[in-house]
Each structure stands twice: as C-alpha cells, then as structure tokens.
Design a protein around this motif. Structure first.
Motif, PDB file in Angstrom:
ATOM      1  N   ALA A  15      11.829   5.413   8.676  1.00 13.83           N
ATOM      2  CA  ALA A  15      12.025   6.193   7.275  1.00 13.83           C
ATOM      3  C   ALA A  15      13.018   5.343   6.649  1.00 13.83           C
ATOM      4  CB  ALA A  15      12.385   6.924   8.379  1.00 13.83           C
ATOM      5  N   LEU A  16      12.675   5.809   5.578  1.00 12.93           N
ATOM      6  CA  LEU A  16      13.746   5.120   4.216  1.00 12.93           C
ATOM      7  C   LEU A  16      14.527   6.396   3.887  1.00 12.93           C
ATOM      8  CD1 LEU A  16      10.638   3.209   2.048  1.00 12.93           C
ATOM      9  CD2 LEU A  16      12.402   2.218   3.950  1.00 12.93           C
ATOM     10  N   ASP A  17      15.424   6.208   3.017  1.00  9.06           N
ATOM     11  CA  ASP A  17      16.277   7.118   2.465  1.00  9.06           C
ATOM     12  C   ASP A  17      16.249   8.228   1.754  1.00  9.06           C
ATOM     13  OD1 ASP A  17      18.158   6.524   4.832  1.00  9.06           O
ATOM     14  OD2 ASP A  17      19.343   4.918   4.302  1.00  9.06           O
ATOM     15  N   ASP A  18      14.725   7.735   0.773  1.00  9.17           N
ATOM     16  CA  ASP A  18      14.417   8.576  -0.282  1.00  9.17           C
ATOM     17  C   ASP A  18      14.731   9.767  -0.093  1.00  9.17           C
ATOM     18  OD1 ASP A  18      14.264   6.278  -1.175  1.00  9.17           O
ATOM     19  OD2 ASP A  18      11.896   5.816  -1.220  1.00  9.17           O
ATOM     20  N   ALA A  19      15.619  10.416  -0.804  1.00 12.30           N
ATOM     21  CA  ALA A  19      15.390  12.277  -0.709  1.00 12.30           C
ATOM     22  C   ALA A  19      14.308  12.820  -0.838  1.00 12.30           C
ATOM     23  CB  ALA A  19      16.255  13.064  -1.867  1.00 12.30           C
ATOM     24  N   TRP A  20      13.560  12.161  -1.195  1.00  9.06           N
ATOM     25  CA  TRP A  20      11.783  12.886  -1.474  1.00  9.06           C
ATOM     26  C   TRP A  20      10.218  12.042  -2.375  1.00  9.06           C
ATOM     27  CZ3 TRP A  20       8.376  13.694  -5.264  1.00  9.06           C
ATOM     28  CH2 TRP A  20       6.505  14.476  -5.169  1.00  9.06           C
ATOM     29  N   PRO A  21       9.238  11.456  -1.747  1.00  8.60           N
ATOM     30  CA  PRO A  21       8.801  12.693  -0.575  1.00  8.60           C
ATOM     31  C   PRO A  21       9.536  11.493   0.302  1.00  8.60           C
ATOM     32  CG  PRO A  21       8.301  11.228  -1.534  1.00  8.60           C
ATOM     33  CD  PRO A  21       8.252  11.470  -2.383  1.00  8.60           C
ATOM     34  N   ARG A  22       9.057  12.154   1.846  1.00  5.58           N
ATOM     35  CA  ARG A  22       9.812  11.762   2.714  1.00  5.58           C
ATOM     36  C   ARG A  22       8.235  10.860   3.407  1.00  5.58           C
ATOM     37  NH1 ARG A  22       7.963  12.589   8.403  1.00  5.58           N
ATOM     38  NH2 ARG A  22       5.501  14.148   8.179  1.00  5.58           N
ATOM     39  N   VAL A  23       9.291   9.656   3.243  1.00  7.17           N
ATOM     40  CA  VAL A  23       8.690   8.037   3.789  1.00  7.17           C
ATOM     41  C   VAL A  23       9.181   8.048   5.401  1.00  7.17           C
ATOM     42  CG1 VAL A  23       8.493   5.845   2.355  1.00  7.17           C
ATOM     43  CG2 VAL A  23       9.187   7.858   0.686  1.00  7.17           C
ATOM     44  N   ARG A  24       8.085   6.606   5.352  1.00  7.37           N
ATOM     45  CA  ARG A  24       8.120   6.209   6.546  1.00  7.37           C
ATOM     46  C   ARG A  24       7.363   4.664   6.303  1.00  7.37           C
ATOM     47  NH1 ARG A  24       4.368   6.170  11.682  1.00  7.37           N
ATOM     48  NH2 ARG A  24       3.396   7.979  10.510  1.00  7.37           N
ATOM     49  N   ARG A  25       7.881   3.491   6.164  1.00 10.79           N
ATOM     50  CA  ARG A  25       7.620   2.297   6.002  1.00 10.79           C
ATOM     51  C   ARG A  25       6.869   1.801   7.012  1.00 10.79           C
ATOM     52  NH1 ARG A  25       8.423  -1.908   2.248  1.00 10.79           N
ATOM     53  NH2 ARG A  25      10.278  -0.246   1.158  1.00 10.79           N
ATOM     54  N   ILE A  26       5.834   1.533   6.916  1.00  7.24           N
ATOM     55  CA  ILE A  26       5.014   0.568   8.163  1.00  7.24           C
ATOM     56  C   ILE A  26       4.550  -1.283   7.530  1.00  7.24           C
ATOM     57  CG2 ILE A  26       3.411   0.604   9.765  1.00  7.24           C
ATOM     58  CD1 ILE A  26       3.207   3.561   8.858  1.00  7.24           C
ATOM     59  N   ARG A  27       4.877  -1.805   8.972  1.00  6.19           N
ATOM     60  CA  ARG A  27       3.983  -2.973   8.196  1.00  6.19           C
ATOM     61  C   ARG A  27       3.286  -3.593   9.380  1.00  6.19           C
ATOM     62  NH1 ARG A  27       7.131  -5.662   4.495  1.00  6.19           N
ATOM     63  NH2 ARG A  27       9.770  -5.291   4.468  1.00  6.19           N
ATOM     64  N   ILE A  40       0.994  -0.947   0.223  1.00  8.42           N
ATOM     65  CA  ILE A  40       0.508   0.191   0.227  1.00  8.42           C
ATOM     66  C   ILE A  40       0.767   1.294   0.408  1.00  8.42           C
ATOM     67  CG2 ILE A  40      -1.995   1.504   1.203  1.00  8.42           C
ATOM     68  CD1 ILE A  40      -2.382  -1.597   2.793  1.00  8.42           C
ATOM     69  N   ILE A  41       0.838   2.235  -0.752  1.00 10.49           N
ATOM     70  CA  ILE A  41       1.824   3.275  -1.332  1.00 10.49           C
ATOM     71  C   ILE A  41       0.453   4.138  -0.516  1.00 10.49           C
ATOM     72  CG2 ILE A  41       1.947   4.943  -2.251  1.00 10.49           C
ATOM     73  CD1 ILE A  41       3.493   2.782  -4.264  1.00 10.49           C
ATOM     74  N   LEU A  42       0.230   4.658   0.835  1.00 12.48           N
ATOM     75  CA  LEU A  42      -0.243   5.235   1.052  1.00 12.48           C
ATOM     76  C   LEU A  42      -0.061   7.493   1.501  1.00 12.48           C
ATOM     77  CD1 LEU A  42      -2.613   6.203   3.397  1.00 12.48           C
ATOM     78  CD2 LEU A  42      -1.431   5.197   5.362  1.00 12.48           C
ATOM     79  N   LEU A  43      -0.491   8.285   0.803  1.00  9.86           N
ATOM     80  CA  LEU A  43       0.043  10.081   0.792  1.00  9.86           C
ATOM     81  C   LEU A  43      -0.950  10.808   1.737  1.00  9.86           C
ATOM     82  CD1 LEU A  43      -0.108   9.578  -3.029  1.00  9.86           C
ATOM     83  CD2 LEU A  43       1.724   8.842  -1.547  1.00  9.86           C
ATOM     84  N   ALA A  44      -0.191  11.241   2.153  1.00  8.40           N
ATOM     85  CA  ALA A  44      -1.048  12.586   2.740  1.00  8.40           C
ATOM     86  C   ALA A  44      -0.422  14.241   1.979  1.00  8.40           C
ATOM     87  CB  ALA A  44      -0.656  12.274   3.908  1.00  8.40           C
ATOM     88  N   ALA A  45      -0.469  14.961   2.254  1.00  6.62           N
ATOM     89  CA  ALA A  45       0.179  16.364   1.567  1.00  6.62           C
ATOM     90  C   ALA A  45       0.656  16.691   2.258  1.00  6.62           C
ATOM     91  CB  ALA A  45      -1.084  17.098   1.043  1.00  6.62           C
TER      92      ALA A  45
END
Length: 220
Positions: A23-35, A3-8
């Motif tokens: 938190a993942l290292d992607d520069a943008w967008p700020r991402v948190r992986r949750i299981r 699931i990709i869950l997006l918030a503005a």
C-alpha cells in the motif's frame, strides 16, 4: 511496463491479486503497488462514477506516470451477447448529449450537444489474447434498473454491458494519448432486479474479472 489499474469499488480492487503488493501513502485514491509478470502495477480503488475514476486516473498518471490505463470490475448486462466476463473493446458514454422533449440524443463527450446525432466509441487497445468475448460498454452516472432503458442503450449505442466508469477512463486515456483496456464481469441484467442481483453476485463477478485481468497483464 507501468500500468495504472482502476476499480471503482474496494471489492473489485481487493479481488485482484489479493494480499500482493504494498500500500502507498497517497491519501486518495487508495493505492496498492504490485510488481508482477514483469510490470509495475498501480491498483487503485477510486469510488463510484465517472468523475471519481477520471480524477483518480489523472492524479495517478501525474504522480507516477503510466504506459497503459486499465479498468477492472463489474457491470450490468444489456444485450444478448454470450458470456459473463468480457474484454471491453469499445466504450461510449450514455449520459452525455441533449435531452429533447421526445428523446435523449447522444453525442461524443465534449462535443456540441446539438445537430445530427453522432456517437463515436473509444476503441481499446488490441486484445493481447484473453480469449474473452469482446463487448461494447456504455458508462454513465446512473445505476441502471430499467429494462426499457437497457434496450434503448442496445439500440442507440450498440452496447452490450453497462457500468458507471469505463468510458471516462477511455476518454482520459484518449486525451493524453495512452492506450487503455478493460475487463468487466456481469452481476445483473440492468432491470428491476438489478440492485439485489448486484449485491448477491458482486464478489464472484469481481473475482472473475480480476483473474481474467491478471491473465491479460501476463500476456502483455
């Protein structure tokens, strides 16, 4: 399920399962992986507006894959629909079309903006059992502080709530044949008091939407 869950907004993303995930290292967008609830959730704070959220959806989908696109956060209330937190059953853009001398004519995004008016909402996946009121959300790159324009959106598009992102998520999802869903809680009534009401109610509304979204994901 992936699931990709997006918030503005950061506040909207941070309200979802706070403190959980990595938190993942992607520069943008700020991402948190949750299981959680048997699913892998990529939660991203994308920034405001249709371009930001659609670009983030495309980037994350390309990098990580997805089975479902979702959006969560806050919205302004347009219609007399009861409630303050909604399952987004349909979405439509309100700022794509033709500006004529007498009116703005709405068309589906990407269609020729001429000829007879034609609006085709994007349909979300079936509600898995949220028990939330179902709403039509309209999206555009403007914060609505005009009661007359809010009434126009209700009359022209049968919209119940308004934000600046959801229809772009739905458009991208439809383009790549992914199901989509969203939950938004309301902060204001899209009138002259909206700016103050939005800031006063942001955190509480973000929390309502986030909790409802977690229940939705648990039901999948």
């Amino acid at each position: 399920m992936r699931i990709i869950l997006l918030a503005a907004l950061d506040e909207e993303a941070d309200a979802f399962m706070p403190g959980k995930g990595k938190a993942l290292d992607d520069a943008w967008p700020r991402v948190r992986r949750i299981r959680a609830h048997g699913h892998s959730i990529l939660l991203a704070a994308t920034g405001i507006g249709k371009v930001n959220i659609a670009t983030a959806a495309a980037r994350l989908h390309s990098l990580h894959g997805a089975d479902l696109l979702m959006t969560v956060g806050t919205a302004g209330k347009l219609s007399s629909i009861e409630g303050d937190c909604f399952y987004l059953a349909r979405s439509v853009q309100h700022d794509y079309g033709a500006r004529k001398a007498e009116s703005f004519v709405h068309y589906p995004p990407g269609a020729w903006p001429m000829g007879p008016a034609n609006v085709e909402p994007y349909e979300a996946m079936a509600d898995p059992g949220t028990r939330l009121p179902h709403a039509c959300i309209t999206s555009g790159d403007a914060f609505i502080e005009d009661a007359a324009y809010a009434a126009h959106l209700v009359a022209a598009l049968e919209a119940d709530v308004v934000d600046m992102e959801t229809a772009a998520v739905a458009q991208y999802a439809t383009s790549v044949a992914l199901p989509w869903a969203g939950i938004k809680a309301t902060t204001d009534d899209a009138n002259h008091e909206s700016a103050g009401d939005f800031h006063a109610n942001l955190l509480a509304a973000a929390s309502r939407a986030a909790q409802a979204m977690e229940r939705l994901i648990a039901a999948l």
